[in-house]
Design a protein around this motif. Structure first.
Motif, PDB file in Angstrom:
ATOM      1  N   GLY A 183       0.827  -1.190   0.000  1.00  0.00           N
ATOM      2  CA  GLY A 183       0.000   0.000   0.000  1.00  0.00           C
ATOM      3  C   GLY A 183       0.865   1.243   0.000  1.00  0.00           C
ATOM      4  O   GLY A 183       2.095   1.173  -0.133  1.00  0.00           O
ATOM      5  N   LEU A 184       0.239   2.398   0.193  1.00  0.00           N
ATOM      6  CA  LEU A 184       0.986   3.651   0.202  1.00  0.00           C
ATOM      7  C   LEU A 184       2.091   3.663   1.256  1.00  0.00           C
ATOM      8  O   LEU A 184       3.229   4.057   0.950  1.00  0.00           O
ATOM      9  CB  LEU A 184       0.025   4.826   0.410  1.00  0.00           C
ATOM     10  CG  LEU A 184       0.697   6.201   0.537  1.00  0.00           C
ATOM     11  CD1 LEU A 184       1.454   6.556  -0.734  1.00  0.00           C
ATOM     12  CD2 LEU A 184      -0.333   7.269   0.889  1.00  0.00           C
ATOM     13  N   PRO A 185       1.825   3.236   2.506  1.00  0.00           N
ATOM     14  CA  PRO A 185       2.904   3.267   3.502  1.00  0.00           C
ATOM     15  C   PRO A 185       4.098   2.412   3.106  1.00  0.00           C
ATOM     16  O   PRO A 185       5.250   2.791   3.341  1.00  0.00           O
ATOM     17  CB  PRO A 185       2.231   2.723   4.774  1.00  0.00           C
ATOM     18  CG  PRO A 185       0.774   2.945   4.564  1.00  0.00           C
ATOM     19  CD  PRO A 185       0.556   2.767   3.095  1.00  0.00           C
ATOM     20  N   HIS A 186       3.834   1.259   2.496  1.00  0.00           N
ATOM     21  CA  HIS A 186       4.923   0.371   2.111  1.00  0.00           C
ATOM     22  C   HIS A 186       5.774   1.008   1.013  1.00  0.00           C
ATOM     23  O   HIS A 186       6.994   0.823   0.966  1.00  0.00           O
ATOM     24  CB  HIS A 186       4.359  -0.961   1.633  1.00  0.00           C
ATOM     25  CG  HIS A 186       3.353  -1.559   2.556  1.00  0.00           C
ATOM     26  ND1 HIS A 186       2.019  -1.220   2.509  1.00  0.00           N
ATOM     27  CD2 HIS A 186       3.473  -2.455   3.571  1.00  0.00           C
ATOM     28  CE1 HIS A 186       1.366  -1.873   3.444  1.00  0.00           C
ATOM     29  NE2 HIS A 186       2.213  -2.628   4.109  1.00  0.00           N
ATOM     30  N   ARG A 187       5.135   1.762   0.142  1.00  0.00           N
ATOM     31  CA  ARG A 187       5.858   2.434  -0.931  1.00  0.00           C
ATOM     32  C   ARG A 187       6.653   3.622  -0.404  1.00  0.00           C
ATOM     33  O   ARG A 187       7.702   3.970  -0.957  1.00  0.00           O
ATOM     34  CB  ARG A 187       4.871   2.868  -2.016  1.00  0.00           C
ATOM     35  CG  ARG A 187       4.204   1.666  -2.706  1.00  0.00           C
ATOM     36  CD  ARG A 187       2.951   2.039  -3.471  1.00  0.00           C
ATOM     37  NE  ARG A 187       2.147   0.863  -3.749  1.00  0.00           N
ATOM     38  CZ  ARG A 187       2.230   0.139  -4.886  1.00  0.00           C
ATOM     39  NH1 ARG A 187       3.062   0.510  -5.839  1.00  0.00           N
ATOM     40  NH2 ARG A 187       1.472  -0.919  -5.045  1.00  0.00           N
ATOM     41  N   LEU A 188       6.165   4.251   0.650  1.00  0.00           N
ATOM     42  CA  LEU A 188       6.921   5.333   1.274  1.00  0.00           C
ATOM     43  C   LEU A 188       8.166   4.798   1.979  1.00  0.00           C
ATOM     44  O   LEU A 188       9.224   5.419   1.955  1.00  0.00           O
ATOM     45  CB  LEU A 188       6.043   6.072   2.289  1.00  0.00           C
ATOM     46  CG  LEU A 188       4.921   6.951   1.739  1.00  0.00           C
ATOM     47  CD1 LEU A 188       4.050   7.461   2.874  1.00  0.00           C
ATOM     48  CD2 LEU A 188       5.476   8.106   0.929  1.00  0.00           C
ATOM     49  N   GLY A 189       8.007   3.639   2.622  1.00  0.00           N
ATOM     50  CA  GLY A 189       9.120   3.071   3.363  1.00  0.00           C
ATOM     51  C   GLY A 189       9.123   3.516   4.817  1.00  0.00           C
ATOM     52  O   GLY A 189       8.577   4.556   5.169  1.00  0.00           O
ATOM     53  N   ARG A 190       9.752   2.706   5.653  1.00  0.00           N
ATOM     54  CA  ARG A 190       9.748   2.956   7.099  1.00  0.00           C
ATOM     55  C   ARG A 190      10.294   4.344   7.449  1.00  0.00           C
ATOM     56  O   ARG A 190       9.810   5.011   8.361  1.00  0.00           O
ATOM     57  CB  ARG A 190      10.573   1.880   7.814  1.00  0.00           C
ATOM     58  CG  ARG A 190      10.528   1.955   9.326  1.00  0.00           C
ATOM     59  CD  ARG A 190      11.300   0.803   9.942  1.00  0.00           C
ATOM     60  NE  ARG A 190      10.707  -0.467   9.608  1.00  0.00           N
ATOM     61  CZ  ARG A 190       9.700  -1.029  10.280  1.00  0.00           C
ATOM     62  NH1 ARG A 190       9.186  -0.397  11.332  1.00  0.00           N
ATOM     63  NH2 ARG A 190       9.225  -2.203   9.913  1.00  0.00           N
ATOM     64  N   ARG A 191      11.290   4.805   6.713  1.00  0.00           N
ATOM     65  CA  ARG A 191      11.924   6.080   7.041  1.00  0.00           C
ATOM     66  C   ARG A 191      10.976   7.261   6.875  1.00  0.00           C
ATOM     67  O   ARG A 191      11.055   8.246   7.621  1.00  0.00           O
ATOM     68  CB  ARG A 191      13.152   6.271   6.151  1.00  0.00           C
ATOM     69  CG  ARG A 191      13.854   7.607   6.362  1.00  0.00           C
ATOM     70  CD  ARG A 191      15.027   7.749   5.414  1.00  0.00           C
ATOM     71  NE  ARG A 191      15.674   9.041   5.560  1.00  0.00           N
ATOM     72  CZ  ARG A 191      16.678   9.469   4.797  1.00  0.00           C
ATOM     73  NH1 ARG A 191      17.150   8.670   3.840  1.00  0.00           N
ATOM     74  NH2 ARG A 191      17.206  10.658   4.988  1.00  0.00           N
ATOM     75  N   TRP A 192      10.064   7.177   5.887  1.00  0.00           N
ATOM     76  CA  TRP A 192       9.240   8.329   5.545  1.00  0.00           C
ATOM     77  C   TRP A 192       7.823   8.279   6.096  1.00  0.00           C
ATOM     78  O   TRP A 192       7.096   9.258   6.015  1.00  0.00           O
ATOM     79  CB  TRP A 192       9.177   8.492   4.020  1.00  0.00           C
ATOM     80  CG  TRP A 192      10.467   8.970   3.452  1.00  0.00           C
ATOM     81  CD1 TRP A 192      11.408   8.230   2.797  1.00  0.00           C
ATOM     82  CD2 TRP A 192      10.979  10.305   3.517  1.00  0.00           C
ATOM     83  NE1 TRP A 192      12.475   9.003   2.441  1.00  0.00           N
ATOM     84  CE2 TRP A 192      12.231  10.289   2.868  1.00  0.00           C
ATOM     85  CE3 TRP A 192      10.503  11.498   4.051  1.00  0.00           C
ATOM     86  CZ2 TRP A 192      13.019  11.430   2.746  1.00  0.00           C
ATOM     87  CZ3 TRP A 192      11.273  12.636   3.930  1.00  0.00           C
ATOM     88  CH2 TRP A 192      12.518  12.596   3.287  1.00  0.00           C
ATOM     89  N   ILE A 193       7.409   7.153   6.643  1.00  0.00           N
ATOM     90  CA  ILE A 193       6.024   7.028   7.095  1.00  0.00           C
ATOM     91  C   ILE A 193       5.693   8.045   8.186  1.00  0.00           C
ATOM     92  O   ILE A 193       4.704   8.788   8.099  1.00  0.00           O
ATOM     93  CB  ILE A 193       5.723   5.604   7.589  1.00  0.00           C
ATOM     94  CG1 ILE A 193       5.705   4.634   6.407  1.00  0.00           C
ATOM     95  CG2 ILE A 193       4.382   5.555   8.316  1.00  0.00           C
ATOM     96  CD1 ILE A 193       5.509   3.186   6.805  1.00  0.00           C
TER      97      ILE A 193
END
Length: 260
Positions: A183-193
């Motif tokens: 989903g969107l959070p996974h595409r952002l990545g842990r650093r940017w969530i």
């Protein structure tokens, strides 16, 4: 029964129900209508929680989710299916009892939650069901009470929903990646969530303050707290950014109720 209750995602379900109940008080909903509103929201949340665990059962077993009652075997899929069906029936009846238009709005909110469970959570549009459900919830409460809510209710609530989605997914990133959920959070990545969630939630705070126009001391205090927390999100190490973003979400929820 304990396992079945755990499969409802009780924390989020209760939080959304309490928020709806508090907003209903500010919307001049009478006692009987208040019970109907709270019952509709609670049953809708139960259906979303149970359907989520039923749909994800194979994934949860694959990743060894001992915290999920259906995957762990502390509740059966058959029990959850029956409970979910009863919750749907209750939700439809209670929602429509609040008025046809209001009821249809709430059923659309619940449908958005189901759409997330059924596949949208694995797409870049994973944020949309949260925006629709949270924003629409305030419209439902307003229509069930004194009428159309002010513009900033659904706007701020939709932003709050998106922020909640980003933060809610963070603990499950590894399991989701192992089962192909992006989903969107996974595409952002842990650093940017956390930073993106903070930006969304700060915007929600601004919308509430602009729309409600509370007293200057309230604006100053809330702005100071929220901006300080946003700085923590951006610069703090470890889990502090995640914790600070959650606190911003709580401030937004409390502010939405208190200044309405």
């Amino acid at each position: 029964m304990r396992g079945l209750a755990g499969a409802t995602h009780p924390g989020p379900a209760l939080a959304v129900t309490v928020l709806a109940g508090l907003l209903a008080v500010t919307a001049d909903v009478g006692p009987v209508r208040w019970v109907l509103v709270v019952g509709a929201v609670f049953s809708g949340q139960l259906s979303i929680g149970w359907s989520n665990d039923l749909i994800d059962l194979a994934r949860d077993r694959q990743t060894g989710r001992a915290d999920k009652p259906l995957a762990a075997g502390t509740a059966s899929a058959k029990q959850a299916r029956v409970a979910c069906a009863l919750a749907v029936v209750a939700c439809v009846g209670l929602s429509l009892a609040c008025g046809l238009v209001a009821g249809l709005v709430h059923l659309a909110c619940v449908a958005a939650g189901w759409a997330y469970n059924l596949g949208l959570k694995a797409t870049p549009w994973s944020w949309l069901p949260y925006a629709v459900a949270f924003g629409g919830l305030t419209v439902f409460v307003g229509l069930a009470g004194s009428g159309q809510p002010p513009w900033w209710w659904p706007t701020a609530a939709a932003l709050l929903g998106v922020g909640a989605h980003l933060l809610n997914v963070l603990p499950d990133l590894a399991d989701d990646a192992a089962t192909g959920v992006r989903g969107l959070p996974h595409r952002l990545g842990r650093r940017w969530i956390a930073p993106v969630a903070a930006l969304v939630l700060v915007t929600a705070s601004a919308v509430i303050l602009v729309g409600a126009s509370p007293a200057v001391p309230v604006v100053g205090t809330v702005s100071g707290v929220v901006l300080t927390l946003a700085v923590v999100v951006l610069v703090a190490p470890g889990r502090w950014p995640f914790v600070a973003a959650i606190v911003i979400a709580l401030v937004d929820a409390v502010l939405l109720v208190l200044v309405s």
